[in-house]
Design an enzyme around this catalytic site. Structure first.
Site, PDB file in Angstrom:
ATOM      1  NE  ARG A   1      -4.294  -1.285  -0.078  1.00 28.47           N
ATOM      2  CZ  ARG A   1      -4.449  -2.293  -0.909  1.00 28.47           C
ATOM      3  NH1 ARG A   1      -3.452  -2.649  -1.705  1.00 28.47           N
ATOM      4  NH2 ARG A   1      -5.598  -2.951  -0.955  1.00 28.47           N
TER       5      ARG A   1
ATOM      6  CG  HIS B   1      -2.819  -0.595  -7.106  1.00 30.31           C
ATOM      7  ND1 HIS B   1      -3.265   0.081  -5.999  1.00 30.31           N
ATOM      8  CD2 HIS B   1      -2.687  -1.890  -6.712  1.00 30.31           C
ATOM      9  CE1 HIS B   1      -3.413  -0.760  -4.983  1.00 30.31           C
ATOM     10  NE2 HIS B   1      -3.070  -1.966  -5.396  1.00 30.31           N
TER      11      HIS B   1
ATOM     12  CD  GLU C   1      -2.557   3.493  -5.647  1.00 32.08           C
ATOM     13  OE1 GLU C   1      -3.592   2.857  -5.954  1.00 32.08           O
ATOM     14  OE2 GLU C   1      -1.575   2.963  -5.102  1.00 32.08           O
TER      15      GLU C   1
END
EC number: 1.1.1.79
Length: 324
Positions: free
Chosen positions: A237, A285, A266
């Protein structure tokens, strides 16, 4: 009469059909306040909630008085207010087993692409810079035989250790909340304190969930402990790392390179200094983003919701105690 559920993620047709066999399904694109207001009756009557990537907090839960279970198409659940779910005795289901191998593949890809400068040199070839035999300014560094440090020896960490040990003959250091006997026996991994790992590892791979304890676990002091030749990898994360400190460490040459699949914000802002650095591989991601794995995650999430609303929380439940 079938229980009502809210679906806020598009599913493959066969999984949609499976869900509809068990529930009355109301589908929507997101969980923003406008959507909730527009479908107030559906939210008020819903027993289940299925989707991913949307914030599920007290404000939303107050609109869903009959909610009994939520099912996220992910292993991470930091976008859920778990305390609020617990208070309301709402089950939270996730998909921890469906993506292990695929995320480990992504981590290994980040190790290899940063070490061998794959993205950078491929772009140089496209730009027409390969006009003669390459010299040292195109060279990367070895992966095989180098020391891998894994911070967070869970399922994904174990899968990464397997690849590194058998595929690349890498000595493995790890730091975790407890000793991991399987990692030590199968892959000769050595447990050590975080400071030791940072000082000795050639590749530092972070595979941690976001919690109050892990927020900004890696910052300025930690980067200063790493070798100048170290390569830093994060696929857990983003907020586990102080991104400003990472940028500073790269700018000052305190570490050699970074491979990142997660960020504090993000999508990554287009003006991020990370995007200007040739020694940084930035991915959007994609940890579990293969067709096969995303299907398996969605299938697991559907089954999880079916099980939860039938009182079966033996597997994949974050808070089974609320069902007691």
């Amino acid at each position: 009469m079938k229980p009502s559920v809210i679906l806020y993620k598009t599913l493959p047709d066969d999984l949609q059909k499976r869900l509809e066999e068990h529930f009355t399904v109301t589908q929507m694109k997101n969980l923003n306040p406008e959507t909730v207001a527009e479908h107030a009756d559906a939210f008020a009557s819903a027993a289940g909630l299925l989707g991913s990537s949307e914030k599920v907090d007290t404000a939303l839960l107050e609109k869903m008085p009959k909610l009994r279970a939520t099912s996220t198409i992910s292993v991470g659940y930091d976008n859920f207010d778990v305390d609020a779910l617990n208070t309301r005795k709402i089950l939270l289901m996730h998909t921890p087993y469906a993506l292990t191998e695929t995320v480990a593949d992504t981590l290994m890809a980040l190790v290899l692409s940063t070490a061998r400068r794959v993205v950078e040199v491929a772009e140089r070839v496209k730009a027409g810079e390969w006009t003669k035999s390459i010299g040292p300014d195109w060279f990367g560094v070895d992966v095989h035989g180098k020391t891998l440090g894994i911070v967070g020896m869970g399922r994904i960490g174990l899968a990464l250790a397997q690849r590194a040990h058998f595929g690349f003959n890498m000595p493995i250091l790890y730091n975790a909340r407890r000793h991991h006997s399987e990692a030590e026996e199968r892959f000769e991994a050595r447990y050590c304190e975080l400071e030791t790992l940072l000082q000795e590892a050639d590749y530092v791979c972070l595979i941690l969930p976001l919690t109050d304890e892990t927020h900004h676990l890696i910052g300025k002091a930690e980067f200063e402990k790493m070798k100048k030749s170290a390569i830093f990898i994060n696929a857990g994360r983003g907020p586990v790392v102080d991104e400003k400190a990472l940028i500073e460490a790269l700018q000052k040459g305190e570490i050699h390179a970074a491979g990142l699949d997660v960020f504090e914000q993000e999508p990554l802002p287009v003006d991020s200094p990370l995007l200007t650095m040739s020694n940084v591989v930035s991915l959007p991601h994609i940890g579990s983003a293969t067709h096969e794995t995303r299907y398996n995650m969605a299938a697991t999430a559907v089954d999880n919701l079916i099980n939860a609303l039938n009182g079966n929380v033996e597997k994949n439940c974050v808070n089974p105690h609320v069902n007691a």
